[in-house]
Write a protein that holds these residues in place. Structure first.
Motif, PDB file in Angstrom:
ATOM      1  N   GLY A 175      68.200  54.611  54.552  1.00 60.49           N
ATOM      2  CA  GLY A 175      66.899  54.373  53.930  1.00 60.49           C
ATOM      3  C   GLY A 175      66.701  55.026  52.577  1.00 60.49           C
ATOM      4  N   LEU A 176      67.781  55.326  51.850  1.00 61.00           N
ATOM      5  CA  LEU A 176      67.644  56.074  50.599  1.00 61.00           C
ATOM      6  C   LEU A 176      68.235  55.303  49.410  1.00 61.00           C
ATOM      7  N   ALA A 177      67.891  54.011  49.333  1.00 60.92           N
ATOM      8  CA  ALA A 177      68.455  53.178  48.259  1.00 60.92           C
ATOM      9  C   ALA A 177      68.111  53.720  46.876  1.00 60.92           C
ATOM     10  N   LEU A 217      65.661  60.712  63.628  1.00 61.00           N
ATOM     11  CA  LEU A 217      64.815  59.721  62.951  1.00 61.00           C
ATOM     12  C   LEU A 217      65.656  58.553  62.418  1.00 61.00           C
ATOM     13  N   PHE A 218      66.861  58.877  61.965  1.00 59.49           N
ATOM     14  CA  PHE A 218      67.802  57.850  61.504  1.00 59.49           C
ATOM     15  C   PHE A 218      68.059  56.847  62.623  1.00 59.49           C
ATOM     16  N   GLU A 219      68.340  57.374  63.807  1.00 61.04           N
ATOM     17  CA  GLU A 219      68.648  56.480  64.925  1.00 61.04           C
ATOM     18  C   GLU A 219      67.424  55.708  65.402  1.00 61.04           C
ATOM     19  N   GLN A 220      66.270  56.358  65.282  1.00 56.92           N
ATOM     20  CA  GLN A 220      65.027  55.679  65.641  1.00 56.92           C
ATOM     21  C   GLN A 220      64.791  54.459  64.736  1.00 56.92           C
ATOM     22  N   ALA A 221      65.025  54.635  63.439  1.00 55.35           N
ATOM     23  CA  ALA A 221      64.815  53.530  62.499  1.00 55.35           C
ATOM     24  C   ALA A 221      65.798  52.397  62.765  1.00 55.35           C
ATOM     25  N   ILE A 222      67.009  52.751  63.144  1.00 55.19           N
ATOM     26  CA  ILE A 222      68.003  51.720  63.461  1.00 55.19           C
ATOM     27  C   ILE A 222      67.556  50.942  64.700  1.00 55.19           C
ATOM     28  N   ALA A 223      67.093  51.670  65.703  1.00 56.38           N
ATOM     29  CA  ALA A 223      66.647  51.012  66.937  1.00 56.38           C
ATOM     30  C   ALA A 223      65.480  50.068  66.649  1.00 56.38           C
ATOM     31  N   ARG A 224      64.549  50.533  65.803  1.00 65.07           N
ATOM     32  CA  ARG A 224      63.397  49.678  65.477  1.00 65.07           C
ATOM     33  C   ARG A 224      63.836  48.456  64.688  1.00 65.07           C
ATOM     34  N   THR A 225      64.790  48.638  63.792  1.00 69.05           N
ATOM     35  CA  THR A 225      65.301  47.507  63.019  1.00 69.05           C
ATOM     36  C   THR A 225      65.918  46.457  63.943  1.00 69.05           C
ATOM     37  N   LYS A 226      66.730  46.929  64.896  1.00 71.38           N
ATOM     38  CA  LYS A 226      67.399  45.987  65.795  1.00 71.38           C
ATOM     39  C   LYS A 226      66.396  45.261  66.680  1.00 71.38           C
ATOM     40  N   GLU A 227      65.348  45.990  67.096  1.00 72.52           N
ATOM     41  CA  GLU A 227      64.305  45.387  67.918  1.00 72.52           C
ATOM     42  C   GLU A 227      63.588  44.297  67.116  1.00 72.52           C
ATOM     43  N   GLN A 228      63.274  44.589  65.867  1.00 74.09           N
ATOM     44  CA  GLN A 228      62.607  43.600  65.020  1.00 74.09           C
ATOM     45  C   GLN A 228      63.538  42.441  64.674  1.00 74.09           C
ATOM     46  N   ARG A 229      64.832  42.719  64.591  1.00 74.47           N
ATOM     47  CA  ARG A 229      65.798  41.647  64.336  1.00 74.47           C
ATOM     48  C   ARG A 229      65.771  40.658  65.499  1.00 74.47           C
ATOM     49  N   ARG A 230      65.773  41.194  66.720  1.00 71.46           N
ATOM     50  CA  ARG A 230      65.711  40.332  67.911  1.00 71.46           C
ATOM     51  C   ARG A 230      64.400  39.545  67.946  1.00 71.46           C
TER      52      ARG A 230
END
Ligand SMILES: *Cc1c(COP(=O)(O)O)cnc(C)c1O
Length: 354
Positions: free
Chosen positions: A213-215, A258-271
């Motif tokens: 998340g640090l583009a 928090l890094f892993e939380q954001a990944i999990a949320r991203t994957k959930e939203q992807r689904r």
């Protein structure tokens, strides 16, 4: 395959004696720094950035070594992955003579970096299932082909390349194979970083721009053999990664939760997006994604793209890329953003006559 890094590195690069920056010349307990022409009276704002940053990014590399299980001497830190791509090309490819190999549709920067360095580009299109036709790729290389770029998960298609494809390419090629893992943290596949000691011609790229998340900080990583990393370090601009970037990256690495939380949320939203998009008539195909975006084939990519843009939603029109006719690439957003996207596509459908 006989791999000889020393033969691969350009002669002019081998001859370079590294620039010795002020801060890397002394050793011992220094207290007063009058060596680098910094402003002793400080900047108009704050003062934490008044000194040049560590040119070796030692603290960051040591932490990254712990996290990834490689030695810190196998890590290059760059001003974005784009800097690593450019330096790799400049280290190995002679302008006007050498070339790189890419497998489109893929990330556009390989070609741009090659073109700016007057390096030719060979390409072998991915198969219709977006995997690598290894035999064709290897057969299309020439003695002038110094680097093969593979991107996994691939941008813009979203899928991981089959790992056997990647390993066969590395094993069958006597140049460097760069595996760009910008999106690996969203994938179930393992990183190729763990294979570095098996393959001296492997380079793995990762970045802080996507899952971390640090583009805006611009931090890219290259993992490779110590010899190749030493060469990249020799020719990089000495202060290529800012003090702010090094500090914030270190802090981010300490918040793996928090890094892993954001990944999990991203994957959930992807689904969620996948299951919602499939219901639209204008959506013809949703390609499976291992990344934080989805490639979607629609009935009229440009029409939908422009409609979304009129509604202040910007996605990527990839319909001019090979194998991506009528395709949009949609980044997974927050729950609210995705809902608004879906509502807007619904509006588009009711206003479009089929
Ligand atoms: C976004 C992206 C990168 C990241 O580049 P940075 O310069 O590190 O921001 C690298 N490779 C691919 C394929 C990407 O999509």
């Amino acid at each position: 395959m006989a791999f000889d890094l020393d033969k691969l590195i350009r002669e002019n690069i081998k001859r370079i004696v590294p620039y010795s920056s002020a801060r890397s010349e002394y050793s011992g307990e220094a207290r007063i720094f009058l060596d680098a022409n910094e402003n002793a009276f400080g900047p108009p704002v704050g003062s934490e950035f008044s000194r040049y940053p560590d040119p070796n990014q030692s603290e960051l590399k040591n932490r990254l070594a712990e996290v990834t299980g490689v030695r810190s001497s196998q890590i290059f830190v760059g001003n974005g992955s784009d800097e690593a791509i450019d330096l790799l090309i400049r280290t190995l490819c002679r302008p006007g003579i050498d070339e790189i190999m890419i497998c489109p549709p893929t990330y556009g920067m390989y070609e741009i970096a090659a073109a700016t360095n007057d390096i030719g580009v060979r390409s072998v299109t991915l198969t219709s299932s977006f995997s690598v036709d290894v035999e064709t790729v290897l057969a299309a290389t020439t003695p002038q082909t110094k680097i093969v770029f593979l991107c996994s998960p691939n941008n813009p298609t979203g899928n991981c390349l089959p790992s056997q494809n990647i390993l066969d390419t590395i094993a069958g090629f006597d140049g460097i194979v760069v595996v760009d893992e910008a999106y690996i943290h969203y994938a179930d596949e393992l990183s190729m970083v763990s294979r570095l000691d098996d393959y001296p011609n492997l380079v793995v790229l990762q970045t802080f721009s996507k899952a971390w998340g640090l583009a805006g900080l611009r931090i890219g990583l290259a993992f490779a053999s110590e010899a190749l990393i030493a060469t990249l370090n020799k020719i990089k601009p000495p202060y290529n990664v800012s003090q702010a970037a090094q500090e914030i990256a270190l802090k981010a690495l300490d918040r793996r939760d928090l890094f892993e939380q954001a990944i999990a949320r991203t994957k959930e939203q992807r689904r969620f997006l996948e299951s919602a998009l499939v219901r639209f008539r204008c959506v013809e195909k949703i390609y499976p994604s291992d990344a934080n975006f989805i490639l979607v084939r629609v009935s009229d990519a440009t029409g939908l793209y422009e409609y979304l843009l009129k509604n202040c939603i910007v996605v990527r029109d990839r319909s001019r890329a090979r194998l991506c006719e009528q395709c949009l690439r949609i980044t997974v957003g927050t729950e609210e953003e995705n809902k608004e996207l879906l509502l807007t596509i619904e509006k588009y459908e009711t206003s479009t006559v089929y």
